[in-house]
Design a protein around this motif. Structure first.
Motif, PDB file in Angstrom:
ATOM      1  N   UNK A 502      40.662  74.421  20.974  1.00  0.00           N
ATOM      2  CA  UNK A 502      40.427  75.249  19.786  1.00  0.00           C
ATOM      3  C   UNK A 502      39.007  75.793  19.763  1.00  0.00           C
ATOM      4  N   UNK A 503      38.050  74.955  20.135  1.00  0.00           N
ATOM      5  CA  UNK A 503      36.656  75.389  20.117  1.00  0.00           C
ATOM      6  C   UNK A 503      36.393  76.390  21.235  1.00  0.00           C
ATOM      7  N   UNK A 504      37.021  76.178  22.385  1.00  0.00           N
ATOM      8  CA  UNK A 504      36.805  77.088  23.510  1.00  0.00           C
ATOM      9  C   UNK A 504      37.377  78.470  23.202  1.00  0.00           C
ATOM     10  N   UNK A 505      38.536  78.506  22.557  1.00  0.00           N
ATOM     11  CA  UNK A 505      39.148  79.789  22.188  1.00  0.00           C
ATOM     12  C   UNK A 505      38.233  80.563  21.256  1.00  0.00           C
ATOM     13  N   UNK A 506      37.581  79.841  20.332  1.00  0.00           N
ATOM     14  CA  UNK A 506      36.731  80.505  19.344  1.00  0.00           C
ATOM     15  C   UNK A 506      35.349  80.845  19.894  1.00  0.00           C
ATOM     16  N   UNK A 507      34.732  79.906  20.653  1.00  0.00           N
ATOM     17  CA  UNK A 507      33.332  80.084  21.051  1.00  0.00           C
ATOM     18  C   UNK A 507      33.142  80.375  22.534  1.00  0.00           C
ATOM     19  N   UNK A 508      34.173  80.204  23.326  1.00  0.00           N
ATOM     20  CA  UNK A 508      34.160  80.538  24.742  1.00  0.00           C
ATOM     21  C   UNK A 508      32.918  80.011  25.441  1.00  0.00           C
ATOM     22  N   UNK A 509      32.077  80.909  25.998  1.00  0.00           N
ATOM     23  CA  UNK A 509      30.929  80.483  26.804  1.00  0.00           C
ATOM     24  C   UNK A 509      29.875  79.734  25.990  1.00  0.00           C
ATOM     25  N   UNK A 510      29.970  79.789  24.651  1.00  0.00           N
ATOM     26  CA  UNK A 510      29.028  79.044  23.810  1.00  0.00           C
ATOM     27  C   UNK A 510      29.517  77.623  23.518  1.00  0.00           C
ATOM     28  N   UNK A 511      30.707  77.288  24.010  1.00  0.00           N
ATOM     29  CA  UNK A 511      31.256  75.957  23.791  1.00  0.00           C
ATOM     30  C   UNK A 511      30.522  74.920  24.634  1.00  0.00           C
ATOM     31  N   UNK A 512      30.555  73.672  24.158  1.00  0.00           N
ATOM     32  CA  UNK A 512      29.986  72.550  24.887  1.00  0.00           C
ATOM     33  C   UNK A 512      31.141  71.701  25.425  1.00  0.00           C
ATOM     34  N   UNK A 513      31.152  71.392  26.708  1.00  0.00           N
ATOM     35  CA  UNK A 513      32.227  70.529  27.228  1.00  0.00           C
ATOM     36  C   UNK A 513      32.206  69.173  26.525  1.00  0.00           C
ATOM     37  N   UNK A 514      33.383  68.653  26.212  1.00  0.00           N
ATOM     38  CA  UNK A 514      33.447  67.324  25.615  1.00  0.00           C
ATOM     39  C   UNK A 514      33.110  66.274  26.671  1.00  0.00           C
ATOM     40  N   UNK A 515      33.346  66.613  27.929  1.00  0.00           N
ATOM     41  CA  UNK A 515      32.988  65.743  29.047  1.00  0.00           C
ATOM     42  C   UNK A 515      32.858  66.594  30.310  1.00  0.00           C
ATOM     43  N   UNK A 516      31.860  66.281  31.136  1.00  0.00           N
ATOM     44  CA  UNK A 516      31.687  66.940  32.439  1.00  0.00           C
ATOM     45  C   UNK A 516      31.370  65.865  33.470  1.00  0.00           C
ATOM     46  N   UNK A 517      31.924  66.023  34.640  1.00  0.00           N
ATOM     47  CA  UNK A 517      31.688  65.063  35.708  1.00  0.00           C
ATOM     48  C   UNK A 517      31.569  65.792  37.050  1.00  0.00           C
ATOM     49  N   UNK A 518      30.633  65.324  37.875  1.00  0.00           N
ATOM     50  CA  UNK A 518      30.580  65.775  39.266  1.00  0.00           C
ATOM     51  C   UNK A 518      31.433  64.806  40.070  1.00  0.00           C
ATOM     52  N   UNK A 519      32.503  65.305  40.662  1.00  0.00           N
ATOM     53  CA  UNK A 519      33.453  64.455  41.374  1.00  0.00           C
ATOM     54  C   UNK A 519      33.730  65.012  42.772  1.00  0.00           C
ATOM     55  N   UNK A 520      34.006  64.108  43.703  1.00  0.00           N
ATOM     56  CA  UNK A 520      34.395  64.518  45.049  1.00  0.00           C
ATOM     57  C   UNK A 520      35.914  64.584  45.127  1.00  0.00           C
ATOM     58  N   UNK A 521      36.409  65.637  45.774  1.00  0.00           N
ATOM     59  CA  UNK A 521      37.850  65.782  45.967  1.00  0.00           C
ATOM     60  C   UNK A 521      38.293  64.830  47.077  1.00  0.00           C
ATOM     61  N   UNK A 522      39.172  63.894  46.750  1.00  0.00           N
ATOM     62  CA  UNK A 522      39.657  62.904  47.709  1.00  0.00           C
ATOM     63  C   UNK A 522      41.185  62.927  47.708  1.00  0.00           C
ATOM     64  N   UNK A 523      41.765  63.070  48.901  1.00  0.00           N
ATOM     65  CA  UNK A 523      43.231  63.155  49.039  1.00  0.00           C
ATOM     66  C   UNK A 523      43.802  64.288  48.194  1.00  0.00           C
ATOM     67  N   UNK A 524      43.046  65.387  48.141  1.00  0.00           N
ATOM     68  CA  UNK A 524      43.470  66.617  47.462  1.00  0.00           C
ATOM     69  C   UNK A 524      43.626  66.451  45.961  1.00  0.00           C
ATOM     70  N   UNK A 525      42.943  65.473  45.379  1.00  0.00           N
ATOM     71  CA  UNK A 525      43.033  65.291  43.928  1.00  0.00           C
ATOM     72  C   UNK A 525      41.722  64.739  43.378  1.00  0.00           C
ATOM     73  N   UNK A 526      41.603  64.799  42.047  1.00  0.00           N
ATOM     74  CA  UNK A 526      40.440  64.272  41.336  1.00  0.00           C
ATOM     75  C   UNK A 526      40.951  63.388  40.208  1.00  0.00           C
ATOM     76  N   UNK A 527      40.444  62.164  40.133  1.00  0.00           N
ATOM     77  CA  UNK A 527      40.843  61.235  39.079  1.00  0.00           C
ATOM     78  C   UNK A 527      39.618  60.830  38.273  1.00  0.00           C
ATOM     79  N   UNK A 528      39.752  60.853  36.957  1.00  0.00           N
ATOM     80  CA  UNK A 528      38.646  60.476  36.085  1.00  0.00           C
ATOM     81  C   UNK A 528      39.184  60.050  34.722  1.00  0.00           C
TER      82      UNK A 528
END
Length: 555
Positions: A502-528
């Motif tokens: 809902x926030x992204x639809x309204x504020x788009x590039x001004x939105x703040x991610x609720x969570x961000x992670x730097x992850x390595x792709x392992x076995x063609x997937x990402x788990x977090x």
């Protein structure tokens, strides 16, 4: 082998009335493609040190990874033809709207030692497709600035003016330019969400590795990476920075007296103890280290008990001027609210305060000649306006010191005390770090009186060993991202961000991610681990290319 490349505008932008032949005489070379990762921007100033070129763009240009061209560029065919020569690609965010391309063509060998004249000329002014192309050359190398309007326009006057300004600013030699600094990089990309991309810019910057530069890099890079306290680079930086100080305090706290103090504390009661002490004060000041989210978790835990003790204002140093009223209206921060407040734990601190009925106050002025004075005056204003006010002040590092060595070094807390006659309760969670087993330890500052390397000009010290976790705020669950795009980037690190839909639809590039992670792709997937809910998922690589954008539902 010398190659002659001839293109028409029909090849570049399709069937147009105007046909203009552009003839490039070059020797094929991948120099530009190989070195465009070293593009750096200092405000509107552009540098590429390995290529020894520079120039000036406009402040409203947003720069994209080259892969972004495959997602809707109107001159994609031109790009495919000249991929190895494309140095910069961007789009404006304000009127006039257009796509911007900067190409650089270099000859492998100089054919003459004679200094050649630099010439600039317009090659194309297509008023049907709203496209202009300028060239600047010294006979050995050439810049090409291509601007294509987004949407239809009656004339090319605006893009002609911008293209001419840009091409005239381009230089083939940047020796005369000021050296790039880590602060330049930080300021240039501080509004960028992709922390992996910014880290890559820091790591590849052509900056001397002297002690001063490395200290600046540490402070800025640690701040950038603090959004993900699980990332190994962040942990390494913090460990290196605190190693000697932790060792010093570990030895100090191993004394019998300190052990007695530790054993007499019940960890779960520390937050409530602080709240009890605070009820006899009108102002509680707690500080933070700007790259340590665990300090924000403690502030979060204090909100409810402080509210119960009558505190109704949360004064935050980190807000941009005028943003407090907007936060109080919408009940959460967005990107324009401030820099530090974009960090997810700070974001949740503010949201929780709003939900508990705190009024958010921004009290800093970063442009003032005396920040400490202005901060104190702004806090005094709250008391003057509301005599019953009880204020929780969340400040940076040394602003809460109640006594300075000399008059010129007085901090905000001391000045506030002088201006109001009120004695704030000051709690420092920055000064002392230790590997004690407990999550929290709380001491009166007098226990460290006379101890070397400890500034005791506060009321209390708090050792904070909280491990920041989103389970502090949300019901989290394990989530696996499986998408065909991940097969193409197996083994690579990417930035994974989740925005509330809902926030992204309204504020788009001004939105703040609720969570961000730097992850390595392992076995063609990402788990977090992420909260449950509806989110807009983005995945970006170290070159700032958007690899995946999709709506997801996490149950």
């Amino acid at each position: 082998m010398k190659t002659h490349v001839i293109m028409t505008l029909k090849q570049i932008i399709g069937n147009n009335v105007l046909t203009f032949i552009v003839c490039f005489s070059i020797i094929s070379c991948n120099t530009v493609k190989k070195n465009r990762k070293f593009n750096y921007f200092n405000g509107s100033e552009f540098y590429n040190y390995p290529l020894n070129v520079s120039g000036s763009f406009f402040g409203d240009v947003k720069y994209y990874g080259i892969n972004e061209l495959s997602k809707g560029s109107s001159v994609l065919d031109f790009y495919k033809f000249c991929n190895k020569d494309l140095l910069v690609y961007g789009k404006t965010t304000e009127i006039p709207f257009y796509e911007l391309f900067l190409f650089l063509k270099k000859k492998k060998f100089k054919l003459s030692k004679k200094k050649l004249d630099v010439t600039t000329k317009m090659l194309v002014n297509d008023t049907i497709s709203n496209l202009v192309l300028y060239e600047k050359t010294d006979g050995i190398q050439s810049f090409y600035v291509l601007i294509k309007s987004i949407g239809k326009h009656k004339s090319n006057s605006s893009i002609l003016q911008d293209a001419k300004s840009i091409i005239n600013s381009m230089e083939f030699n940047i020796v005369k330019k000021n050296a790039l600094s880590y602060m330049d990089i930080f300021n240039s990309y501080k509004n960028e969400d992709n922390h992996l991309f910014i880290m890559n810019k820091f790591d590849n910057a052509p900056i001397d590795k002297d002690e001063k530069n490395e200290w600046t890099k540490f402070q800025l890079l640690t701040t950038v990476l603090s959004f993900d306290t699980e990332y190994y680079r962040y942990k390494e930086l913090i460990k290196k920075f605190e190693n000697k100080r932790r060792s010093y305090f570990n030895d100090l706290l191993s004394s019998q007296k300190a052990n007695l103090l530790e054993s007499n504390q019940i960890e779960d009661s520390i937050v409530h103890k602080i709240a009890e002490i605070s009820k006899n004060h009108k102002v509680l000041m707690l500080n933070e280290m700007h790259w340590k989210p665990e300090h924000r978790v403690l502030a979060y835990r204090l909100l409810k008990p402080l509210r119960e003790k009558g505190y109704k204002y949360l004064a935050i140093e980190a807000l941009e001027k005028g943003q407090d009223s907007l936060i109080n209206s919408r009940k959460f921060p967005i990107k324009t609210s401030g820099y530090y407040t974009r960090e997810p734990f700070f974001n949740n601190l503010i949201k929780e305060a709003c939900s508990l009925g705190f009024e958010i106050i921004g009290y800093d002025d970063f442009d003032s000649t005396n920040r400490e004075e202005v901060q104190a005056e702004n806090l005094k204003y709250i008391i003057d306006k509301d005599s019953s006010a009880k204020i929780f002040v969340y400040a940076g590092i040394d602003h809460i010191l109640e006594k300075a060595d000399n008059v010129s070094n007085k901090r905000m807390a001391e000045l506030f005390k002088e201006k109001t006659g009120l004695d704030p309760l000051t709690i420092d969670q920055v000064e002392i770090v230790s590997d004690v087993s407990k999550e929290l330890l709380f001491f009166e500052s007098k226990e460290f009186a006379g101890v070397e390397k400890v500034n005791c000009n506060v009321d209390y010290f708090l050792i904070n060993n909280i491990k920041p976790s989103f389970s502090e705020f949300f019901d989290v669950t394990k989530f696996t991202i499986n998408d065909p795009i991940l097969k193409e980037i197996e083994g690579q690190e990417v930035l994974v961000s989740f925005y509330e839909t809902k926030k992204y639809v309204k504020y788009n590039s001004r939105s703040i991610p609720i969570i961000s992670r730097i992850k390595k792709v392992v076995d063609f997937k990402i788990t977090l681990e992420i909260p449950k809910g509806n989110f807009f998922l983005t995945i970006k690589d170290k070159d700032n290319n958007e690899l995946l954008l999709k709506d997801i539902n996490v149950n």
